[in-house]
Every structure is written in structure tokens, then in C-alpha cells.
Design a protein around this motif. Structure first.
Motif, PDB file in Angstrom:
ATOM      1  N   VAL A  22       0.831  -1.211   0.000  1.00  0.00           N
ATOM      2  CA  VAL A  22       0.000   0.000   0.000  1.00  0.00           C
ATOM      3  C   VAL A  22       0.864   1.259   0.000  1.00  0.00           C
ATOM      4  CG1 VAL A  22      -0.285   0.192   2.516  1.00  0.00           C
ATOM      5  CG2 VAL A  22      -2.074   1.040   0.989  1.00  0.00           C
ATOM      6  N   GLY A  25       5.020   1.244   8.790  1.00  0.00           N
ATOM      7  CA  GLY A  25       4.938  -0.155   8.359  1.00  0.00           C
ATOM      8  C   GLY A  25       5.101  -1.115   9.509  1.00  0.00           C
ATOM      9  N   GLU A  26       5.720  -0.665  10.572  1.00  0.00           N
ATOM     10  CA  GLU A  26       5.925  -1.491  11.761  1.00  0.00           C
ATOM     11  C   GLU A  26       6.258  -0.529  12.902  1.00  0.00           C
ATOM     12  OE1 GLU A  26       9.746  -3.510  11.888  1.00  0.00           O
ATOM     13  OE2 GLU A  26      10.386  -2.366  10.152  1.00  0.00           O
ATOM     14  N   ARG A  27       6.254  -1.037  14.110  1.00  0.00           N
ATOM     15  CA  ARG A  27       6.588  -0.193  15.253  1.00  0.00           C
ATOM     16  C   ARG A  27       8.021   0.336  15.112  1.00  0.00           C
ATOM     17  NH1 ARG A  27       5.667   1.340  20.347  1.00  0.00           N
ATOM     18  NH2 ARG A  27       7.489   1.206  21.697  1.00  0.00           N
ATOM     19  N   ASP A  53       7.337   9.179  12.699  1.00  0.00           N
ATOM     20  CA  ASP A  53       6.641   7.896  12.678  1.00  0.00           C
ATOM     21  C   ASP A  53       5.195   8.150  12.226  1.00  0.00           C
ATOM     22  OD1 ASP A  53       5.610   5.401  13.281  1.00  0.00           O
ATOM     23  OD2 ASP A  53       6.037   5.496  15.433  1.00  0.00           O
ATOM     24  N   ASN A  54       4.661   7.283  11.381  1.00  0.00           N
ATOM     25  CA  ASN A  54       3.229   7.401  11.062  1.00  0.00           C
ATOM     26  C   ASN A  54       2.627   6.015  10.984  1.00  0.00           C
ATOM     27  OD1 ASN A  54       3.231   7.474   7.571  1.00  0.00           O
ATOM     28  ND2 ASN A  54       5.101   7.871   8.675  1.00  0.00           N
ATOM     29  N   TRP A  55       1.380   5.917  11.457  1.00  0.00           N
ATOM     30  CA  TRP A  55       0.731   4.611  11.616  1.00  0.00           C
ATOM     31  C   TRP A  55      -0.515   4.523  10.754  1.00  0.00           C
ATOM     32  CZ3 TRP A  55      -4.102   4.051  14.392  1.00  0.00           C
ATOM     33  CH2 TRP A  55      -4.526   2.715  14.524  1.00  0.00           C
ATOM     34  N   TRP A  56      -0.564   3.480   9.942  1.00  0.00           N
ATOM     35  CA  TRP A  56      -1.745   3.242   9.113  1.00  0.00           C
ATOM     36  C   TRP A  56      -1.684   1.826   8.595  1.00  0.00           C
ATOM     37  CZ3 TRP A  56      -0.732   3.749   3.474  1.00  0.00           C
ATOM     38  CH2 TRP A  56       0.541   4.216   3.181  1.00  0.00           C
ATOM     39  N   GLN A  57      -2.548   1.470   7.692  1.00  0.00           N
ATOM     40  CA  GLN A  57      -2.586   0.104   7.192  1.00  0.00           C
ATOM     41  C   GLN A  57      -3.174   0.071   5.792  1.00  0.00           C
ATOM     42  OE1 GLN A  57      -6.536  -1.004   9.860  1.00  0.00           O
ATOM     43  NE2 GLN A  57      -4.623  -1.858  10.506  1.00  0.00           N
ATOM     44  N   THR A  58      -3.010  -1.079   5.137  1.00  0.00           N
ATOM     45  CA  THR A  58      -3.513  -1.234   3.767  1.00  0.00           C
ATOM     46  C   THR A  58      -4.956  -0.744   3.679  1.00  0.00           C
ATOM     47  OG1 THR A  58      -2.113  -3.177   3.560  1.00  0.00           O
ATOM     48  CG2 THR A  58      -3.857  -2.945   1.928  1.00  0.00           C
ATOM     49  N   ASP A  60      -4.898  -3.730  15.753  1.00  0.00           N
ATOM     50  CA  ASP A  60      -3.735  -3.358  16.561  1.00  0.00           C
ATOM     51  C   ASP A  60      -4.189  -3.088  17.994  1.00  0.00           C
ATOM     52  OD1 ASP A  60      -1.744  -3.477  14.590  1.00  0.00           O
ATOM     53  OD2 ASP A  60      -2.276  -1.498  13.840  1.00  0.00           O
ATOM     54  N   VAL A 108       1.273   2.197  19.531  1.00  0.00           N
ATOM     55  CA  VAL A 108       0.830   0.924  18.945  1.00  0.00           C
ATOM     56  C   VAL A 108       1.788  -0.151  19.440  1.00  0.00           C
ATOM     57  CG1 VAL A 108       0.333  -0.307  16.797  1.00  0.00           C
ATOM     58  CG2 VAL A 108       0.054   2.177  16.900  1.00  0.00           C
ATOM     59  N   ARG A 111      -0.271  -6.665  17.634  1.00  0.00           N
ATOM     60  CA  ARG A 111      -1.486  -7.037  16.910  1.00  0.00           C
ATOM     61  C   ARG A 111      -2.384  -7.825  17.857  1.00  0.00           C
ATOM     62  NH1 ARG A 111      -3.055  -5.115  11.930  1.00  0.00           N
ATOM     63  NH2 ARG A 111      -4.359  -6.963  11.843  1.00  0.00           N
ATOM     64  N   ASN A 154       4.717  -9.002  11.431  1.00  0.00           N
ATOM     65  CA  ASN A 154       5.271  -7.954  10.602  1.00  0.00           C
ATOM     66  C   ASN A 154       6.746  -8.252  10.371  1.00  0.00           C
ATOM     67  OD1 ASN A 154       6.063  -5.406   9.567  1.00  0.00           O
ATOM     68  ND2 ASN A 154       4.198  -4.574  10.480  1.00  0.00           N
ATOM     69  N   ARG A 213       3.470  -7.421   5.936  1.00  0.00           N
ATOM     70  CA  ARG A 213       2.422  -7.992   6.778  1.00  0.00           C
ATOM     71  C   ARG A 213       2.139  -9.425   6.326  1.00  0.00           C
ATOM     72  NH1 ARG A 213      -3.262  -4.793   7.007  1.00  0.00           N
ATOM     73  NH2 ARG A 213      -4.627  -6.576   7.228  1.00  0.00           N
TER      74      ARG A 213
HETATM   75  P1  AMP Z   1       0.046  -3.015   6.176  1.00  0.00           P
HETATM   76  O1  AMP Z   1      -1.404  -3.183   5.967  1.00  0.00           O
HETATM   77  O2  AMP Z   1       0.872  -4.035   5.466  1.00  0.00           O
HETATM   78  O3  AMP Z   1       0.502  -1.609   5.885  1.00  0.00           O
HETATM   79  O4  AMP Z   1       0.316  -3.286   7.720  1.00  0.00           O
HETATM   80  C1  AMP Z   1      -0.384  -2.534   8.664  1.00  0.00           C
HETATM   81  C2  AMP Z   1       0.036  -2.920  10.035  1.00  0.00           C
HETATM   82  O5  AMP Z   1       1.432  -2.657  10.230  1.00  0.00           O
HETATM   83  C3  AMP Z   1      -0.654  -2.110  11.101  1.00  0.00           C
HETATM   84  O6  AMP Z   1      -1.940  -2.598  11.402  1.00  0.00           O
HETATM   85  C4  AMP Z   1       0.320  -2.255  12.260  1.00  0.00           C
HETATM   86  O7  AMP Z   1       0.200  -3.520  12.880  1.00  0.00           O
HETATM   87  C5  AMP Z   1       1.653  -2.180  11.559  1.00  0.00           C
HETATM   88  N1  AMP Z   1       2.141  -0.801  11.498  1.00  0.00           N
HETATM   89  C6  AMP Z   1       2.161   0.002  10.422  1.00  0.00           C
HETATM   90  N2  AMP Z   1       2.706   1.201  10.733  1.00  0.00           N
HETATM   91  C7  AMP Z   1       3.028   1.157  12.032  1.00  0.00           C
HETATM   92  C8  AMP Z   1       3.612   2.099  12.964  1.00  0.00           C
HETATM   93  N3  AMP Z   1       4.011   3.304  12.573  1.00  0.00           N
HETATM   94  N4  AMP Z   1       3.772   1.686  14.251  1.00  0.00           N
HETATM   95  C9  AMP Z   1       3.373   0.455  14.643  1.00  0.00           C
HETATM   96  N5  AMP Z   1       2.845  -0.449  13.820  1.00  0.00           N
HETATM   97  C10 AMP Z   1       2.660  -0.127  12.533  1.00  0.00           C
END
Ligand code: AMP
Ligand code: COA
Length: 634
Positions: free
Chosen positions: A288, A368-370, A389-394, A481, A493, A496, A502, A507
Motif C-alpha cells: 500500500v 509499516g511497523e513499530r 513515525d506514522n501509523w496506518w494500514q492497507t 492493533d 501501537v 497485533r 510484521n 504484513r
Molecule cells: P500493512 O497493511 O501491510 O501496511 O500493515 C499494517 C500494520 O502494520 C498495522 O496494522 C500495524 O500492525 C503495523 N504498522 C504500520 N505502521 C506502524 C507504525 N508506525 N507503528 C506500529 N505499527 C505499525
């Protein structure tokens, strides 16, 4: 303050906020109805009509910016660097879209793209967007069986593939994988267009496979170009498959209008990138991050995006990233923390940075990960820029939480991806779905509705969508998460809540690996869990219980198990560790205690589960883990 003001503006008038933001795009029919929630789900810009390719390419050329560079392709593996302007990109996309029309593709048809990090992958996706066809890009590190699953789910009319991908020291011959997948799949595409790379050309199957370069040259010779097809903002732009808890991946759907509005907002307000600035997302088109931040977001704002065919180390060394940043005057880099851990291991003092002019470089974004504070500290010291750092997902397609540099750089708290972006209202819930107070750990959820850009559903799987995301906590979207929100609203975060792991920012489903291993003739039962790895964050470890009477050497069976996962899921699974165990620890109701084994393996504190069937089994497992170099201190 400015962030708070924007967030409050959104909170006070959610539809009004996104109605204003729609002005970022050129619409055929501007949306009047901004949001609707009905039986088919939540939809943004319901009556808007537009085209994603037009907004990413044509309009910049029409505005007189055709000379600006759209993509820089940098491949240390092939020792080449090329640039393509917006005008040249437009021409190629028009021709490739016309080739696809000639092969019968029209609006709403699915097209699978199985290609490496070359500019043609972006052209293929944009050509689909131009026609309103729905693309599904499959990462090159997946094996034939994974590709086959996606072919059967998406039922593509056409597949666009390259003859090969290039990994350091290894040519990944795509054609046998593609042919194998089509053989395995019940659905057969009408045709395959093959981009022949000089490193390894592919034999073509008469009548089914076509030589892309020849078709493109023929289209150019007669000036056969396809115009943009206006589509509803709510029409699907792409399907991206991602790991769920079983071997069947989930087809995350992305719409056209909401997606491009959200990405354009994020590019300016989070990543601080505008027209003619160089942004580099060191990921892959198959993830993504690649869809959003190599392809659509940079082009939507008229920026220059770097397509990198290389690795952070070994192509040729741990200075590769700094070379690319200095040569192409990259303003901001986005990658996964694992890349920095790999660089840090090879160049602990960051000496290689000194050889390069990094003056254009302003910001490093990690996701993408912690992100562990050690990696942040190292990157800050080596590069002298803020690390965000930024947190999101597909499923969301753009950051849920970030430090919005384009609005203002807020105080950084290491270990936290900072605050919820406008559009997202977060909650941490207990098992009953009740919001928890600050600093209490629970399931991280997003209050419905999700903002534009987030998945409207799974491909032709309404029930699966509701079961995976909506059923557990009514009124909320379940992120999968777990973590907590501190008293300042910063999110942490931590883990999971399912069996997703991860690995190097990828993922993966341990459930999918267990399904593959269970098919081995000598394996009676197995458990796969993620154990800590200093570079990749986590790697999968398999515990194998063999059938009674099997008396072949363990090593032989383990090697077969490793090969099986590589063949069925692909090298990207990085499944290399497995051990034989006499039995698996379970609860009295038969549930395998994966969480407890993981804690023991990682040397973390753990408690004997009250429901365990036979505690002695954990001693046996601990001894086995120690032999593999895990469970230190246990
Ligand atoms: P994906 O859908 O492949 O982008 O993976 C999403 C998952 O990766 C999230 O639900 C988290 O478990 C983990 N993830 C993505 N970004 C972060 C972040 N900045 N910190 C911690 N975990 C993250
Ligand atoms: N096509 C085919 N095979 C691929 C592939 C692709 N596109 N990408 C990876 N693979 C293979 C690798 O060659 C490797 O195979 P091997 O077992 O034969 O060595 C395997 O899949 C695992 O790859 P990877 O996870 O990339 O590990 P690595 O050991 O090759 O490299 C890093 C480790 C940290 C350098 C690497 O993971 C990396 O560069 N990460 C950057 C972050 C990133 O891209 N994250 C994605 C989401 S933002």
C-alpha cells in the motif's frame, strides 16, 4: 495550535471539511452529495464524477507543467538512472491504455499487474485508472499459488507482467510463476502483456501472451491513444490483497474520488510535499505504501517520485540511500524502520552519510511497523533531520496517526506515531467494546464512518468485511492493533490482536503459513509465531509435530517445510526457522498457546496460563527454543 485548529474544523463539520478538500481535484461533475451511508456501506463524494489518471497526469500537462519530472527510476542493480516527464508519461499511458482497450479491457474490468520496480508498473496502473479498469498489483516476492488465489478472486480480463524482477545477485524469473499461477487458477485471463526485460526475456505462449514493447510501438506508429473515461468517485480504482488471519488474503478495495482527495490532503499536510519537489518512498508497488506514496499521492500534487530498484544494503553498500537522496535532491524519504536497522548494522556510526550532499533532505518518515526509539535516535543523529513515525494500514490507504509536518511539526514522542489526523476519531476499547481511559491498553478502533480514502469494503465480500472489521465493536472499525493513548492524545501501537506478524515491514499471516505446513505429509500439527529479529523486527518460527512413526532426520523435514512455504507463499515470507516438538502447549479447550510460546522465545516475562492442559510441555518447548538460540534467560 494549527493542527488542533484543523482537527477541530473537521470535528465540528465533518462533511463540510471534506467538501472543501474536494476542491483539490479536477472533477467532471463536482460532488454535491458528500457522504452517504446505506446498505452497501459508507461512501464519499457519492455523485462526483472524475478520473484518477486525469488528475495525476493529464491536468499537470494541460496546466503547462509537462516538462516537470514525474518519475526518476534509479536502479543500482542494473546500474541505470532514467527520468520521465509528465508529458512523456502521459503519452505512454495513453498508448498502453489503448493497447489494453484493443485486448478488450473496459471500465470495471479487473487487470492484474505482476511487475517489479520499473516505471512500466506505474504506467500499467495509470492506464487502468485511465480506463476505469480496476488494477490489482501483486508483489513479486509472492509465489505462484498466492498469485493464483488473487487471479481467482479478482477474475482479471488481462494480466500485465514483466519477464523478470531483479534481486541482488538473483534474477526472479516471473514467467514460470505467472504460467504456474494461471495453470493453478480456475479463472483464465484473456491475454497477458509481457514487458520483456533484457536481463531475462520470457518465452511467450502463442495466442495468450503478447510482447508489450511491440504492441506499444505499434500503437505509437498509428497514434492509437485512449482518452480518460470519467468514472463515479465511488467506483473502485484498485484491489490490493493483504494478509488476513487465514490463507485467503483479503481484497481491500479503494475508490477513486475519496482516495485521491485524501492522498492530496496527506501529501501537503502530513508529508509537506508539493509540485516539483522530490519525494522518495523506498517501498514496492506491491504494498500500500507503494500504491499511495510512490504512485498516486506524489503525482496527484505534481511532485517527482523516485522509483528505486535496490536495497538499503548490498546495492552496493549501506550508503545507497544517501547516494539517491543527494543525486536526486530528495526532500523527504519514506521507508520502513527495518531498512534503517539494516543500514545501522553495516554502518553503525553513519560514516557513509558524510560522503554525500544531503542539503536538500528535510524529513524522514517511517512506517509499516513499530519504530523503536533506538532506530529513531540513530537516524536523527546520522541525518540531522526530524524522524516522523506514522501509523496506518492497507485498509486505510493513508496515515491514521502522524505528526503533520505540513501543518506544523508537533513535539515528537519517540515510540508514538503521534496524533489522529483529521478524519479519524480513535478509541481504545476493552473486550466489551467500551472506551478505556488514557494510558490503558486495549484494542485500537476508529469510530465510524472512516474518512475518504479508507476501504469501502472487501472485493465482493460484504460478509467478510463486516466480520473482519465491523462486527466485534459496533460503531467502530477494528484496526487489529492494540495499544494505548496517552494524556496528550498520542497513540502508542504495541502489538497485533490477531495472528498477523510484521516481517521487514511486510504484513504476513502465520495462519497462512500453518495451512501450508499442515499439508506436508509428515507434519501432524504445527504452530507458527513471530519471534524478535534485530533487523526484520519479527521473523516466523515454526513448531512442528510429526506424525507417529516418522523416522527421517528432523533436518530433512525442516528443510522441506522451509521450501514448502517458499514455494507456496514466496520468499517474502522469510520462513527459515523451524523446530520439531513432541507436542504443542494448548489450553484445555484445545487452543494453541502461541502468545505464551512467543513470550518465552523472546525472553519476555510470562505467566503460566491458568487454562493450560499440561504445563510440562512448556519446559520441553523452552529447551527446544534455547537450542535455536531463543528463550535466553528463560
Ligand atoms: P500493512 O497493511 O501491510 O501496511 O500493515 C499494517 C500494520 O502494520 C498495522 O496494522 C500495524 O500492525 C503495523 N504498522 C504500520 N505502521 C506502524 C507504525 N508506525 N507503528 C506500529 N505499527 C505499525
Ligand atoms: N521479488 C522477488 N523476491 C523478493 C522481492 C521481490 N520483489 N522482494 C524480496 N524478495 C525476496 C528476497 O530476495 C528474499 O529472498 P531470500 O530469502 O532468497 O534472500 C526474501 O524475499 C525476503 O526479502 P526481504 O524481506 O526484503 O529481506 P532481505 O533479507 O532481502 O532484506 C531488508 C532485508 C531489511 C534490507 C529489506 O527487507 C528491505 O529493504 N526493507 C525495506 C523496507 C520495505 O521495503 N518495506 C516494505 C513496506 S514499507
Amino acid at each position: 495550535m494549527r493542527y488542533q485548529k484543523q482537527y477541530q474544523n473537521w470535528a465540528d463539520d465533518r462533511e463540510g471539511f471534506w467538501a472543501n478538500e474536494a476542491d483539490r481535484l479536477d472533477w467532471q461533475t463536482p460532488p454535491q452529495k458528500i457522504f452517504e451511508s446505506n446498505a452497501t456501506g459508507d461512501r464519499w463524494y457519492v455523485d462526483g464524477v472524475m478520473n484518477t489518471c486525469f488528475n495525476c497526469v493529464d491536468r499537470h500537462v494541460a496546466a503547462g507543467h509537462g516538462d516537470r519530472i514525474a518519475f526518476i527510476h534509479d536502479s543500482p542493480i542494473t546500474d541505470s538512472k532514467t527520468e520521465i516527464s509528465y508529458a512523456a508519461l502521459l503519452e505512454r499511458v495513453e498508448l498502453v491504455a489503448a493497447m489494453m482497450v484493443d485486448k478488450g479491457v473496459s471500465t470495471g474490468d479487473r487487470v492484474i499487474i505482476y511487475m517489479p520496480m520499473i516505471v512500466e508498473t506505474a504506467i500499467a496502473a495509470l492506464a487502468c485508472a485511465r480506463l476505469g479498469a480496476i488494477h490489482s498489483i501483486v508483489f513479486g516476492g509472492f509465489a505462484a499459488a498466492e498469485l493464483a488465489t488473487r487471479i481467482d478472486d479478482a477474475k482479471p480480463k488481462l494480466i500485465l507482467a514483466a519477464s523478470c524482477g531483479l534481486e541482488p545477485g538473483r534474477i526472479v524469473d516471473y514467467k514460470p510463476l505467472l504460467d504456474g499461477a494461471i495453470d493453478l487458477a480456475a479463472h483464465k485471463p484473456d491475454a497477458c502483456l509481457i514487458w520483456q526485460r533484457p536481463q531475462q526475456t520470457a518465452p511467450l505462449i502463442e495466442g495468450r501472451d503478447f510482447h508489450w514493447q511491440d504492441l506499444e510501438a505499434a500503437a505509437r506508429a498509428v497514434d492509437n491513444r485512449a482518452p480518460c473515461v470519467p468514472v463515479a468517485a465511488t467506483d473502485p480504482l484498485y484491489i490490493l490483497y493483504t494478509s488476513g488471519t487465514t490463507g485467503i488474503p483479503k481484497g481491500v478495495v479503494r475508490d477513486n474520488g475519496g482516495h485521491l482527495v485524501a492522498l492530496s490532503w496527506a501529501m501537503e499536510n502530513i508529508y509537506d510535499i508539493g509540485a516539483d519537489e522530490v519525494f522518495w518512498s523506498a517501498s514496492d508497488f506491491g504494498w500500500v505504501v507503494g500504491h499511495s506514496f510512490i504512485l498516486y499521492a506524489p503525482l496527484a500534487v505534481g511532485a517527482t517520485s523516485v522509483i528505486f530498484e535496490g536495497k538499503p544494503i548490498g546495492t552496493p553498500n549501506a550508503g545507497a540511500f544517501w547516494r539517491v537522496i543527494s543525486e536526486h535532491k530528495v526532500k523527504a524519504l519514506f521507508t520502513a524502520p527495518t531498512a534503517f536497522r539494516a543500514i545501522k548494522k553495516e554502518d553503525p556510526k553513519g560514516k557513509l552519510v558524510e560522503a554525500y550532499d544531503m542539503s536538500a533532505f528535510k524529513m524522514l518518515y517511517l512506517a509499516g511497523e513499530r519504530v523503536d526509539p533506538d532506530t529513531i535516535n540513530w537516524a536523527e543523529a546520522a541525518l540531522g533531520v526530524p524522524v516522523i513515525d506514522n501509523w496506518w494500514q492497507t485498509e486505510t490507504g493513508w496515515p491514521i496517526c502522524a505528526n503533520p509536518v505540513g501543518i506544523e511539526l508537533l513535539p515528537i514522542k519517540k515510540g508514538s506515531p503521534s496524533l489522529a489526523m483529521p478524519g479519524y476519531e480513535l478509541a481504545v476499547l476493552d473486550e466489551g467494546g467500551n472506551p478505556l481511559e488514557a494510558n490503558k491498553t486495549g484494542a485500537i478502533a476508529i469510530k465510524l464512518p472512516m474518512p475518504p480514502g479508507c476501504l469501502p469494503g472487501l472485493w465482493q465480500n460484504k460478509e467478510g468485511f463486516e466480520a473482519a472489521y465491523l462486527a466485534d465493536y459496533p460503531g467502530y472499525y477494528k484496526t487489529g492493533d492494540a495499544g494505548f493513548i496517552d494524556e496528550d492524545g498520542y497513540l502508542y501501537v504495541m502489538s497485533r490482536t490477531d495472528d498477523i506478524i510484521n516481517v521487514a515491514g511486510h504484513r504476513l499471516s502465520t495462519g497462512a503459513m500453518e495451512e501450508v505446513l499442515a499439508a506436508h505429509a509428515d507434519i501432524a500439527e504445527c504452530a507458527v509465531l513471530g519471534v524478535n529479529d534485530p533487523i526484520k523486527g519479527e521473523v516466523p518460527l515454526g513448531l512442528l509435530v510429526l506424525n507417529d512413526g516418522v523416522n527421517r532426520p528432523d533436518g530433512e523435514i525442516i528443510a522441506e517445510a522451509v521450501q514448502l512455504v517458499r514455494d507456496e507463499i514466496g520468499p517474502v515470507a522469510a520462513f527459515k526457522l523451524a523446530m520439531r516438538v513432541a507436542r504443542l502447549p494448548k489450553t484445555r479447550s484445545g487452543k494453541i498457546l502461541r502468545g505464551t510460546i512467543r513470550k518465552i522465545a523472546n525472553g519476555e516475562d510470562w505467566q503460566m496460563p491458568a487454562t493450560i492442559d499440561d504445563p510440562i510441555i512448556l519446559d520441553e518447548i523452552t529447551d527446544g527454543l534455547k537450542n535455536l538460540g531463543f528463550a535466553q534467560g528463560a
